[in-house]
Write a protein that holds these residues in place. Structure first.
Motif, mmCIF file in Angstrom:
data_model
loop_
_atom_site.group_PDB
_atom_site.id
_atom_site.type_symbol
_atom_site.label_atom_id
_atom_site.label_comp_id
_atom_site.label_asym_id
_atom_site.label_seq_id
_atom_site.Cartn_x
_atom_site.Cartn_y
_atom_site.Cartn_z
ATOM 1 N N MET A 100 1.015 -1.713 -12.615
ATOM 2 C CA MET A 100 1.927 -1.272 -13.667
ATOM 3 C C MET A 100 3.076 -0.487 -13.045
ATOM 4 N N ILE A 101 4.302 -0.835 -13.428
ATOM 5 C CA ILE A 101 5.499 -0.240 -12.845
ATOM 6 C C ILE A 101 6.256 0.560 -13.898
ATOM 7 N N GLY A 102 6.404 1.853 -13.627
ATOM 8 C CA GLY A 102 7.166 2.729 -14.516
ATOM 9 C C GLY A 102 8.158 3.576 -13.757
ATOM 10 N N SER A 103 8.547 3.106 -12.594
ATOM 11 C CA SER A 103 9.511 3.823 -11.762
ATOM 12 C C SER A 103 10.902 3.771 -12.391
ATOM 13 N N PRO A 104 11.846 4.601 -11.922
ATOM 14 C CA PRO A 104 13.224 4.496 -12.421
ATOM 15 C C PRO A 104 13.764 3.076 -12.261
ATOM 16 N N ASN A 105 14.634 2.695 -13.174
ATOM 17 C CA ASN A 105 15.040 1.293 -13.305
ATOM 18 C C ASN A 105 15.594 0.681 -12.028
ATOM 19 N N HIS A 106 16.302 1.486 -11.234
ATOM 20 C CA HIS A 106 16.935 0.927 -10.039
ATOM 21 C C HIS A 106 15.906 0.506 -8.985
ATOM 22 N N LEU A 107 14.649 0.907 -9.164
ATOM 23 C CA LEU A 107 13.583 0.537 -8.234
ATOM 24 C C LEU A 107 12.720 -0.613 -8.735
ATOM 25 N N HIS A 108 12.922 -1.046 -9.976
ATOM 26 C CA HIS A 108 12.031 -2.041 -10.582
ATOM 27 C C HIS A 108 11.966 -3.335 -9.785
ATOM 28 N N LEU A 109 13.121 -3.869 -9.419
ATOM 29 C CA LEU A 109 13.125 -5.169 -8.754
ATOM 30 C C LEU A 109 12.312 -5.128 -7.470
ATOM 31 N N GLU A 110 12.510 -4.107 -6.649
ATOM 32 C CA GLU A 110 11.783 -4.030 -5.382
ATOM 33 C C GLU A 110 10.287 -3.853 -5.621
ATOM 34 N N HIS A 111 9.912 -3.059 -6.600
ATOM 35 C CA HIS A 111 8.501 -2.857 -6.882
ATOM 36 C C HIS A 111 7.858 -4.113 -7.476
ATOM 37 N N ILE A 112 8.599 -4.829 -8.305
ATOM 38 C CA ILE A 112 8.101 -6.109 -8.812
ATOM 39 C C ILE A 112 7.905 -7.082 -7.663
ATOM 40 N N ARG A 113 8.868 -7.135 -6.762
ATOM 41 C CA ARG A 113 8.775 -8.031 -5.611
ATOM 42 C C ARG A 113 7.514 -7.731 -4.777
ATOM 43 N N ILE A 114 7.275 -6.448 -4.522
ATOM 44 C CA ILE A 114 6.107 -6.061 -3.737
ATOM 45 C C ILE A 114 4.822 -6.535 -4.412
ATOM 46 N N GLY A 115 4.734 -6.354 -5.719
ATOM 47 C CA GLY A 115 3.541 -6.773 -6.436
ATOM 48 C C GLY A 115 3.350 -8.273 -6.447
ATOM 49 N N LEU A 116 4.426 -9.007 -6.733
ATOM 50 C CA LEU A 116 4.322 -10.467 -6.770
ATOM 51 C C LEU A 116 3.962 -11.031 -5.402
ATOM 52 N N GLU A 117 4.593 -10.513 -4.359
ATOM 53 C CA GLU A 117 4.330 -11.030 -3.009
ATOM 54 C C GLU A 117 2.929 -10.674 -2.537
ATOM 55 N N ALA A 118 2.316 -9.650 -3.152
ATOM 56 C CA ALA A 118 0.934 -9.300 -2.822
ATOM 57 C C ALA A 118 -0.069 -10.129 -3.622
ATOM 58 N N GLY A 119 0.437 -11.014 -4.476
ATOM 59 C CA GLY A 119 -0.439 -11.875 -5.260
ATOM 60 C C GLY A 119 -0.992 -11.240 -6.516
ATOM 61 N N LEU A 120 -0.401 -10.120 -6.954
ATOM 62 C CA LEU A 120 -0.901 -9.399 -8.117
ATOM 63 C C LEU A 120 -0.223 -9.839 -9.403
ATOM 64 N N LYS A 121 -0.904 -9.594 -10.500
ATOM 65 C CA LYS A 121 -0.255 -9.674 -11.808
ATOM 66 C C LYS A 121 0.412 -8.326 -12.039
ATOM 67 N N VAL A 122 1.663 -8.359 -12.501
ATOM 68 C CA VAL A 122 2.481 -7.147 -12.572
ATOM 69 C C VAL A 122 2.936 -6.904 -14.000
ATOM 70 N N PHE A 123 2.862 -5.658 -14.434
ATOM 71 C CA PHE A 123 3.441 -5.220 -15.705
ATOM 72 C C PHE A 123 4.565 -4.261 -15.386
ATOM 73 N N SER A 124 5.779 -4.551 -15.870
ATOM 74 C CA SER A 124 6.907 -3.665 -15.633
ATOM 75 C C SER A 124 7.474 -3.162 -16.947
ATOM 76 N N GLU A 125 7.749 -1.868 -16.989
ATOM 77 C CA GLU A 125 8.475 -1.338 -18.122
ATOM 78 C C GLU A 125 9.882 -1.932 -18.134
ATOM 79 N N LYS A 126 10.478 -1.929 -19.299
ATOM 80 C CA LYS A 126 11.843 -2.436 -19.436
ATOM 81 C C LYS A 126 12.822 -1.377 -18.963
ATOM 82 N N PRO A 127 14.046 -1.725 -18.610
ATOM 83 C CA PRO A 127 14.490 -3.081 -18.290
ATOM 84 C C PRO A 127 13.979 -3.475 -16.911
#
Length: 393
Positions: free
Chosen positions: A69-96
């Motif tokens: 689950m990602i709730g970091s400040p918005n400018h970090l979302h893309l990088e944190h999503i990338r890390i999760g996806l590349e690790a093979g995880l299912k990812v939940f990100s807060e908007k946007p």
């Protein structure tokens, strides 16, 4: 369900409590956040946040989890999503989930590689009973073809002041106010229209939270209302002389690819707030308000009110009109059993692109044609963007 958290702010602190209420097996195995503002929320409820880690990579390497689950400040979302996806995880990100058009293209390419079903999004209003009933009325033909929409999101001065004091006052961390706060609403109406936005115009600025409107200038010293909601990272006390660059009001006009038009208005200094819509179709009209809790549907032929629903959140402390509870329940079912969800990462990207285009239109004072944006977006999503870049090189 075991989750890891990147960015344990107020929002994920609250959602951790809600998920814990919905799932008896819910467990936070660890988190990454140098200053976890949401940790006291969990501790107050007797919920463990697991072990603190220095980096997302450390968290992922040392813990087993069903959902990141990602709730970091918005400018970090893309990088944190990338890390999760590349690790093979299912990812939940807060908007946007991203904060620029270019990031939208980049995430679309990531979703092509890893599958958009691997990314869940916190566009929580899709789960609200009111919106579900609106869509049900539409599917039952009570509205006919949608023709036009009038919609708004207005928030009270205490909440508007929070935006002027919180890290969200800076576009380089949060994106615009329209993106950060109103992407919820834009997603809802994109769903009702069932087509992508094509042309956008917008106007707005800051006229309420300015030095000349400070209560002290009127001899009023009670500023408690403007500090009622606590700010987190990069928080400040200044409200009317905030150093932020967000707007406090904005109006936008949208024409969709199918010809439907919409006006959308936001203002963050509305004493008696409302979050309402009027969807007008060829056969009927739906009018509702998430804050005031009603949905009325009228027949255009005879003016008969065919739906008159009222809504109440499960408790006084419930956020988003009870939608958080439904989202938590549905996300748990999705992770466990693959149950369908009412909103996708692609919906989130399209709502974000609309919000960002509204700001481009506001800043340039031009009507923006989105056709070139959708062409690049589709190329990224379908995996042909790299081929196009090679041809143009």
């Amino acid at each position: 369900m075991k989750v890891g958290i990147i960015g344990l702010g107020f929002r994920l602190g609250y959602l951790g409590f809600v998920f814990d209420q919905m799932d008896p097996d819910f467990e936070i195995v660890g988190y990454v956040d140098p200053a976890p503002a949401g940790l006291p929320v969990l501790e107050e409820k007797g919920i463990s946040a697991g072990k603190s880690y220095e980096t997302p990579q450390d968290l992922i390497a040392n813990e087993e989890m069903d959902l990141l689950m990602i709730g970091s400040p918005n400018h970090l979302h893309l990088e944190h999503i990338r890390i999760g996806l590349e690790a093979g995880l299912k990812v939940f990100s807060e908007k946007p989930i991203v904060m620029t058009i270019d990031q939208s293209y980049e995430l679309a390419e990531l979703l092509h590689q890893h599958g958009h079903e691997r990314l869940l999004v916190g566009l929580v209003l899709r789960y609200s009973p009111l919106y579900k009933d609106l869509r049900k009325a539409q599917l039952e033909g009570l509205l006919g073809d949608v023709v036009s929409i009038e919609a708004s999101e207005h928030i009270q001065p205490y909440h508007g002041a929070f935006f002027m004091r919180d890290w969200r006052r800076y576009e380089n961390y949060a994106g615009s106010f329209m993106l950060e706060k109103c992407c919820h609403d834009l997603d809802l109406y994109n769903g009702v229209v069932g087509a992508r936005p094509r042309f956008v115009a917008s106007f707005g600025g800051r006229k309420s939270f300015t030095p000349q409107n400070a209560p002290a200038n009127e001899g009023v010293n009670d500023l408690e209302v403007y500090h009622r909601k606590p700010s987190g990272w990069l928080g400040a006390d200044k409200v009317f002389d905030s150093d932020g660059d967000i707007v406090d009001y904005q109006t936008a006009i949208v024409e969709y690819e199918n010809g439907v038009s919409m006006t959308f208005h936001t203002n963050i200094n509305v004493p008696d707030e409302f979050r309402r819509f009027c969807v007008i179709g060829a056969k009927g009209m739906a009018e509702g308000d998430f804050v005031r809790g009603f949905l009325d549907v009228h027949n255009a032929r005879n003016n008969e009110k065919v739906i008159a629903n009222t809504y109440q959140a499960p408790s006084k402390t419930s956020h988003h009109y009870g939608a958080d509870e439904q989202m938590a329940e549905d996300v748990v079912k999705h992770v466990r059993d693959g149950a369908a969800l009412p909103v996708s990462a692609l919906d989130a990207l399209e709502a974000g692109i609309l919000a960002l285009t509204m700001d481009e239109a506001r800043k340039t004072r031009k009507v923006i044609d989105l056709e070139p944006v959708w062409q690049r977006y589709d190329a990224a999503l379908n995996g042909t963007a790299a081929d196009q870049r090679l041809k143009s090189a």
